[in-house]
Design an enzyme around this catalytic site. Structure first.
Site, PDB file in Angstrom:
ATOM      1  N   LEU A  45       6.703   6.099  -8.823  1.00  0.00           N
ATOM      2  CA  LEU A  45       7.718   5.867  -7.795  1.00  0.00           C
ATOM      3  C   LEU A  45       9.081   6.422  -8.215  1.00  0.00           C
ATOM      4  O   LEU A  45       9.996   6.499  -7.403  1.00  0.00           O
ATOM      5  CB  LEU A  45       7.830   4.364  -7.492  1.00  0.00           C
ATOM      6  CG  LEU A  45       6.727   3.820  -6.587  1.00  0.00           C
ATOM      7  CD1 LEU A  45       6.782   2.293  -6.532  1.00  0.00           C
ATOM      8  CD2 LEU A  45       6.845   4.389  -5.171  1.00  0.00           C
ATOM      9  N   LEU A  66       2.859  -1.165  -2.776  1.00  0.00           N
ATOM     10  CA  LEU A  66       2.820  -2.399  -3.575  1.00  0.00           C
ATOM     11  C   LEU A  66       3.396  -2.137  -4.964  1.00  0.00           C
ATOM     12  O   LEU A  66       3.364  -3.005  -5.832  1.00  0.00           O
ATOM     13  CB  LEU A  66       1.378  -2.913  -3.712  1.00  0.00           C
ATOM     14  CG  LEU A  66       0.538  -3.012  -2.429  1.00  0.00           C
ATOM     15  CD1 LEU A  66      -0.781  -3.715  -2.716  1.00  0.00           C
ATOM     16  CD2 LEU A  66       1.285  -3.742  -1.344  1.00  0.00           C
ATOM     17  N   GLN A  69       8.506  -2.686 -10.385  1.00  0.00           N
ATOM     18  CA  GLN A  69       8.660  -3.495 -11.598  1.00  0.00           C
ATOM     19  C   GLN A  69       8.770  -4.895 -11.009  1.00  0.00           C
ATOM     20  O   GLN A  69       9.810  -5.266 -10.468  1.00  0.00           O
ATOM     21  CB  GLN A  69       9.924  -3.066 -12.367  1.00  0.00           C
ATOM     22  CG  GLN A  69      10.051  -3.679 -13.757  1.00  0.00           C
ATOM     23  CD  GLN A  69      10.022  -5.200 -13.790  1.00  0.00           C
ATOM     24  OE1 GLN A  69       8.945  -5.804 -14.000  1.00  0.00           O
ATOM     25  NE2 GLN A  69      11.133  -5.849 -13.571  1.00  0.00           N
ATOM     26  N   TYR A  81      16.204   0.142 -14.492  1.00  0.00           N
ATOM     27  CA  TYR A  81      14.840   0.623 -14.202  1.00  0.00           C
ATOM     28  C   TYR A  81      14.261  -0.097 -12.974  1.00  0.00           C
ATOM     29  O   TYR A  81      13.649   0.518 -12.098  1.00  0.00           O
ATOM     30  CB  TYR A  81      13.943   0.392 -15.428  1.00  0.00           C
ATOM     31  CG  TYR A  81      12.489   0.734 -15.182  1.00  0.00           C
ATOM     32  CD1 TYR A  81      12.054   2.048 -15.189  1.00  0.00           C
ATOM     33  CD2 TYR A  81      11.567  -0.281 -14.920  1.00  0.00           C
ATOM     34  CE1 TYR A  81      10.722   2.365 -14.938  1.00  0.00           C
ATOM     35  CE2 TYR A  81      10.233   0.015 -14.675  1.00  0.00           C
ATOM     36  CZ  TYR A  81       9.819   1.341 -14.692  1.00  0.00           C
ATOM     37  OH  TYR A  81       8.506   1.635 -14.430  1.00  0.00           O
ATOM     38  N   SER A 111       9.506  -9.400  -0.493  1.00  0.00           N
ATOM     39  CA  SER A 111       9.219 -10.592  -1.311  1.00  0.00           C
ATOM     40  C   SER A 111      10.023 -11.805  -0.876  1.00  0.00           C
ATOM     41  O   SER A 111      11.203 -11.690  -0.503  1.00  0.00           O
ATOM     42  CB  SER A 111       9.554 -10.265  -2.767  1.00  0.00           C
ATOM     43  OG  SER A 111       9.593 -11.441  -3.535  1.00  0.00           O
ATOM     44  N   GLU A 113      11.290 -13.681  -2.862  1.00  0.00           N
ATOM     45  CA  GLU A 113      12.412 -13.747  -3.798  1.00  0.00           C
ATOM     46  C   GLU A 113      13.723 -13.355  -3.110  1.00  0.00           C
ATOM     47  O   GLU A 113      14.798 -13.749  -3.559  1.00  0.00           O
ATOM     48  CB  GLU A 113      12.167 -12.811  -4.984  1.00  0.00           C
ATOM     49  CG  GLU A 113      11.199 -13.346  -6.023  1.00  0.00           C
ATOM     50  CD  GLU A 113      11.722 -14.565  -6.756  1.00  0.00           C
ATOM     51  OE1 GLU A 113      12.817 -14.487  -7.343  1.00  0.00           O
ATOM     52  OE2 GLU A 113      11.049 -15.612  -6.749  1.00  0.00           O
ATOM     53  N   TYR A 134      15.634  -7.918  -9.602  1.00  0.00           N
ATOM     54  CA  TYR A 134      14.400  -7.640  -8.858  1.00  0.00           C
ATOM     55  C   TYR A 134      14.599  -7.920  -7.368  1.00  0.00           C
ATOM     56  O   TYR A 134      14.284  -7.089  -6.508  1.00  0.00           O
ATOM     57  CB  TYR A 134      13.258  -8.502  -9.415  1.00  0.00           C
ATOM     58  CG  TYR A 134      12.045  -8.547  -8.517  1.00  0.00           C
ATOM     59  CD1 TYR A 134      11.109  -7.526  -8.533  1.00  0.00           C
ATOM     60  CD2 TYR A 134      11.838  -9.622  -7.647  1.00  0.00           C
ATOM     61  CE1 TYR A 134       9.995  -7.563  -7.690  1.00  0.00           C
ATOM     62  CE2 TYR A 134      10.747  -9.661  -6.811  1.00  0.00           C
ATOM     63  CZ  TYR A 134       9.821  -8.628  -6.829  1.00  0.00           C
ATOM     64  OH  TYR A 134       8.733  -8.659  -5.995  1.00  0.00           O
ATOM     65  N   HIS A 164       1.617 -14.929  -4.221  1.00  0.00           N
ATOM     66  CA  HIS A 164       0.182 -14.857  -3.926  1.00  0.00           C
ATOM     67  C   HIS A 164      -0.550 -14.552  -5.222  1.00  0.00           C
ATOM     68  O   HIS A 164      -0.210 -13.635  -5.959  1.00  0.00           O
ATOM     69  CB  HIS A 164      -0.123 -13.834  -2.838  1.00  0.00           C
ATOM     70  CG  HIS A 164       0.654 -12.568  -2.935  1.00  0.00           C
ATOM     71  ND1 HIS A 164       2.013 -12.525  -2.721  1.00  0.00           N
ATOM     72  CD2 HIS A 164       0.275 -11.314  -3.242  1.00  0.00           C
ATOM     73  CE1 HIS A 164       2.437 -11.295  -2.879  1.00  0.00           C
ATOM     74  NE2 HIS A 164       1.406 -10.531  -3.209  1.00  0.00           N
TER      75      HIS A 164
END
Ligand code: G4F
Length: 313
Positions: A45, A66, A69, A81, A111, A113, A134, A164
């Site tokens: 990616l 999908l 990191q 990164y 996500s 998150e 993230y 999940h």
């Protein structure tokens, strides 16, 4: 799941000195140029040119991004990164589709998150408040996916998936760390389990059911964004209790906590409201977190048994 549905599947593999494809090793690969089955290509990616070439050559009907990191705690150690791959990697892939003019439907693994510290329940209209590098990168990827839909009329969807899990979960995510430890403690291969914040609460669902929701998003008439979740929540402590109880043990005798596993900022409580997925995709989960814990403990007992007998995993 795609292979079971008869798809020809092309996957991207990152080059690494040591092979790490154990989780797909059981899937037979098709010969280059042959139709159907599974085809793997080197790619990354972080490599826009490779993505453009691959999209142009394969001309996929559907693309599921999908790649990331994906470890939240690690993203605090490697934020640059994480941003490059989890955030900018998505724009590279979207631009590969756009620039090559290939008519691909696009799924972005967004996500829960991204909701971060926003109180539950969370649904598609809930404001985001990311709490990690993230989550910030995922939010960038989320809006880029929306933007390519609005700007270019591309068929792009965000699946805002809550946690999940399955027996194939990586060993340093908390559910698997727990169920693997339970199995190894049960068989005398390990004596304790050290965790971080056991008060954190998550809406844990079963991954095989969640991939079905991803697929349904791309089969729908209109592209849209969907929350995918069970609507149930439990703490890490609860997950420990049920997992240890599955082998007749009291978790409090084995679990210790250490601040080294805590994060600089935590996401305290996630509960997803998947009403939209139910209404438009006719999708509903059936496995709740207690059953999930038992499924994972059972699979890890099998693996630990092999380890105890000196066999390969
Ligand atoms: O299992 P986790 O590392 O998952 P987290 O951070 O919720 O993220 C996962 O789910 C997201 C939503 O689908 C994905 F986007 C993301 O890529 C990833 O798959 O941690 C769950 C909770 C956290 O609150 C963490 O602080 O468990 C807590 N925890 C407590 N002790 C621990 C530990 N987490 C880990 N990984 N290791 C521990 O020892």
């Amino acid at each position: 799941m795609l292979l079971d549905k008869g798809y020809e599947v092309h996957g991207i593999v990152r080059r690494s000195a040591s092979l790490n494809r154990q989780r797909i090793d059981h899937l037979p690969q098709s010969a280059p140029g042959a139709g159907g089955g599974l085809h793997l290509h080197y790619g990354d990616l972080a490599d826009a040119v490779g993505l453009v070439n691959l999209v142009r050559d394969v001309q996929p009907d559907e693309i599921y991004n999908l790649g990331a990191q994906s470890h939240v705690a690690v993203s605090f150690d490697i934020p640059d990164y994480t941003g490059q791959v989890t955030g900018l990697g998505t724009v590279k892939l979207l631009e590969a589709i756009h620039a090559s003019g290939v008519d691909s439907r696009f799924y972005q693994a967004s996500s829960s998150e991204m909701f971060g510290s926003t109180p539950p329940p969370q649904h598609e209209e809930t404001p985001f408040h990311p709490r990690s590098p993230y989550a910030c990168a995922k939010l960038y990827a989320y809006y880029t996916t929306v933007n390519y839909r609005e700007s270019y009329g591309m068929f792009t969807c965000n699946g805002i998936l809550f946690n999940h899990e399955s027996p194939r979960r990586g060993e340093n995510f908390v559910t698997r760390k727990i169920t693997r430890a339970v199995a190894r403690i049960h068989l005398g291969l390990q004596h304790e389990l050290v965790l971080g914040n056991v008060a954190a609460r998550r809406d844990w669902g079963y991954a095989p059911e969640y991939v079905e929701a991803m697929w349904r998003m791309l089969q729908h008439d209109e592209p849209a964004d969907y929350v995918v979740a069970t609507g149930d929540t439990a703490s890490v402590r609860d997950f420990c209790e049920v997992s240890f109880a599955a082998v007749g043990l009291d978790w409090q005798e084995y679990v210790k906590t250490d601040p080294r596993y805590e994060r600089p900022a935590e996401v305290p409580d996630l509960i997803g409201d998947a009403a939209k997925a139910k209404k438009l995709l006719d999708w509903e989960p059936t496995v709740r977190w207690r059953e999930l814990a038992r499924i994972m403990v059972e699979a890890d007992i099998e693996l630990a048994g092999r380890e105890a007998r000196g066999l390969a995993p």
